[in-house]
Design a protein around this motif. Structure first.
Motif, short mmCIF file in Angstrom:
data_model
loop_
_atom_site.label_atom_id
_atom_site.label_comp_id
_atom_site.label_asym_id
_atom_site.label_seq_id
_atom_site.Cartn_x
_atom_site.Cartn_y
_atom_site.Cartn_z
N SER A 57 0.83 -1.21 0.00
CA SER A 57 0.00 0.00 0.00
C SER A 57 0.86 1.26 0.00
N ASN A 58 2.00 1.23 0.69
CA ASN A 58 2.92 2.38 0.69
C ASN A 58 3.49 2.59 -0.71
N GLU A 59 3.85 1.50 -1.37
CA GLU A 59 4.39 1.62 -2.73
C GLU A 59 3.33 2.18 -3.68
N ALA A 60 2.11 1.70 -3.55
CA ALA A 60 1.03 2.19 -4.40
C ALA A 60 0.77 3.67 -4.16
N GLN A 61 0.73 4.07 -2.89
CA GLN A 61 0.49 5.47 -2.55
C GLN A 61 1.60 6.37 -3.10
N GLN A 62 2.85 5.92 -2.94
CA GLN A 62 3.98 6.71 -3.41
C GLN A 62 3.96 6.87 -4.93
N GLN A 63 3.65 5.79 -5.64
CA GLN A 63 3.60 5.87 -7.10
C GLN A 63 2.49 6.81 -7.57
N LEU A 64 1.34 6.69 -6.96
CA LEU A 64 0.22 7.54 -7.35
C LEU A 64 0.52 9.01 -7.07
N MET A 65 1.05 9.29 -5.88
CA MET A 65 1.31 10.69 -5.52
C MET A 65 2.43 11.29 -6.34
N ALA A 66 3.46 10.52 -6.64
CA ALA A 66 4.58 11.02 -7.45
C ALA A 66 4.07 11.39 -8.85
N HIS A 69 1.67 14.54 -8.60
CA HIS A 69 2.41 15.80 -8.46
C HIS A 69 3.03 16.20 -9.80
N LYS A 70 3.54 15.22 -10.53
CA LYS A 70 4.14 15.49 -11.84
C LYS A 70 3.07 16.06 -12.79
N ALA A 71 1.89 15.47 -12.78
CA ALA A 71 0.81 15.95 -13.66
C ALA A 71 0.39 17.36 -13.29
N VAL A 72 0.31 17.64 -11.98
CA VAL A 72 -0.08 18.98 -11.53
C VAL A 72 0.98 20.01 -11.92
N ASN A 73 2.26 19.66 -11.75
CA ASN A 73 3.33 20.59 -12.09
C ASN A 73 3.35 20.90 -13.58
N GLU A 74 2.98 19.92 -14.39
CA GLU A 74 3.05 20.11 -15.83
C GLU A 74 1.77 20.70 -16.41
N LEU A 81 -6.65 15.75 -12.76
CA LEU A 81 -7.90 15.05 -13.07
C LEU A 81 -7.72 14.08 -14.24
N ASN A 82 -7.00 14.54 -15.25
CA ASN A 82 -6.74 13.67 -16.40
C ASN A 82 -5.93 12.46 -15.98
N PHE A 83 -4.94 12.68 -15.12
CA PHE A 83 -4.12 11.57 -14.63
C PHE A 83 -4.96 10.56 -13.88
N CYS A 84 -5.77 11.02 -12.94
CA CYS A 84 -6.59 10.12 -12.13
C CYS A 84 -7.57 9.35 -13.00
N ASN A 85 -8.12 10.02 -14.00
CA ASN A 85 -9.12 9.40 -14.86
C ASN A 85 -8.52 8.32 -15.76
N VAL A 86 -7.28 8.55 -16.22
CA VAL A 86 -6.69 7.66 -17.22
C VAL A 86 -5.64 6.72 -16.66
N ASN A 87 -4.78 7.23 -15.76
CA ASN A 87 -3.59 6.48 -15.37
C ASN A 87 -3.61 5.81 -14.01
N ASP A 184 -17.16 17.66 -12.98
CA ASP A 184 -18.56 17.37 -13.28
C ASP A 184 -18.72 16.68 -14.62
N SER A 185 -17.85 17.02 -15.56
CA SER A 185 -17.97 16.42 -16.89
C SER A 185 -17.44 14.98 -16.92
N ILE A 186 -16.38 14.72 -16.14
CA ILE A 186 -15.78 13.38 -16.13
C ILE A 186 -16.51 12.46 -15.15
N TYR A 187 -16.88 13.03 -14.01
CA TYR A 187 -17.50 12.23 -12.94
C TYR A 187 -18.85 12.85 -12.54
N PRO A 188 -19.88 12.64 -13.33
CA PRO A 188 -21.19 13.26 -13.04
C PRO A 188 -21.81 12.81 -11.72
N ARG A 189 -21.35 11.70 -11.15
CA ARG A 189 -21.89 11.20 -9.88
C ARG A 189 -20.86 11.35 -8.76
N ASP A 190 -19.99 12.31 -8.89
CA ASP A 190 -18.90 12.54 -7.93
C ASP A 190 -19.41 12.77 -6.50
#
Length: 217
Positions: A57-66, A69-74, A81-87, A184-190
């Motif tokens: 779970s630590n490895e999964a959390q670290q990979q997701l957060m890394a 953060h990269k997606a947000v910086n870029e 949102l695009n990262f979470c939806n696709v990757n 709202d457009s990607i997750y209408p039932r958010d």
């Protein structure tokens, strides 16, 4: 709700399979052979599953957060949102295949409806929520499921920093209008908005085959 506290007492109380549990014959024979050869107790197996669950779970959390953060910086919060939806899902799937366990992030306030809790996760999530609301520390937990063949490892996920609020905070003050429109457009039932730092976001849920834990010794 108070009954759910029993799910979060120290993990040692969940170590022994009760006499009412039935383990399938094939798993029973395989686990028993391993335990006999290596003199393993139920406590040792569950302790090892706890260690393994923490590590995965630590490895999964670290990979997701890394990657987040990269997606947000870029690309800013919209990139997140695009990262979470696709990757995000493929990263979890790859780790599941790597370790031979079923890894899930689940929440009663999920953004992706596929992450809503399943039957065995509901009471544990409720227990974590009760603890969070009453100032009780949430600790990782192990329980046996599927007739004793599988160990279910769970660990609370908390909104730890203001970074998370740009997508999961108060829509009136934390989430930008453009980002909110994208959600709202990607997750209408958010359901994953309106959080504050320190709130329970959900939990990691890992199904770990008991026989695989024995083979790790």
């Amino acid at each position: 709700m108070k009954n759910f506290l029993y799910f979060l007492i120290p993990a040692v109380l969940f170590l022994a399979c009760g006499p009412q549990e039935r383990i399938s014959k094939s798993v029973f024979d395989e686990v028993n052979k391993g335990m006999e050869a290596k003199k393993l107790s139920e406590a040792q197996i569950t302790q090892e599953a706890m260690i393994w669950g923490d590590s995965i779970s630590n490895e999964a959390q670290q990979q997701l957060m890394a990657n987040l953060h990269k997606a947000v910086n870029e690309q800013g919060a919209t990139g997140a949102l695009n990262f979470c939806n696709v990757n995000a899902a493929p990263i979890i799937k790859k780790l599941s295949e790597k370790y031979g366990v079923i890894i899930r992030r689940t929440s009663s306030r999920a953004r992706n409806q596929e992450n809503l809790p399943i039957k065995e996760e509901f009471p544990i999530l409720d227990a974590y929520q009760y603890n969070a609301e009453n100032g009780i520390e949430n600790k990782p937990n192990i329980q046996t499921i599927e007739g004793g063949d599988v160990l279910l490892y769970t660990k609370a996920i908390v909104i730890s920093t203001e970074f998370c609020l740009s997508c999961h905070g108060d829509p009136q003050k934390d989430i930008e209008t453009g980002v909110l429109s994208k959600i709202d457009s990607i997750y209408p039932r958010d359901l994953a908005r309106g959080f504050e730092v320190g709130d329970l976001r959900g939990m990691w849920s890992l199904k770990i085959p008991k026989k695989d834990v024995v083979l790790r010794f």
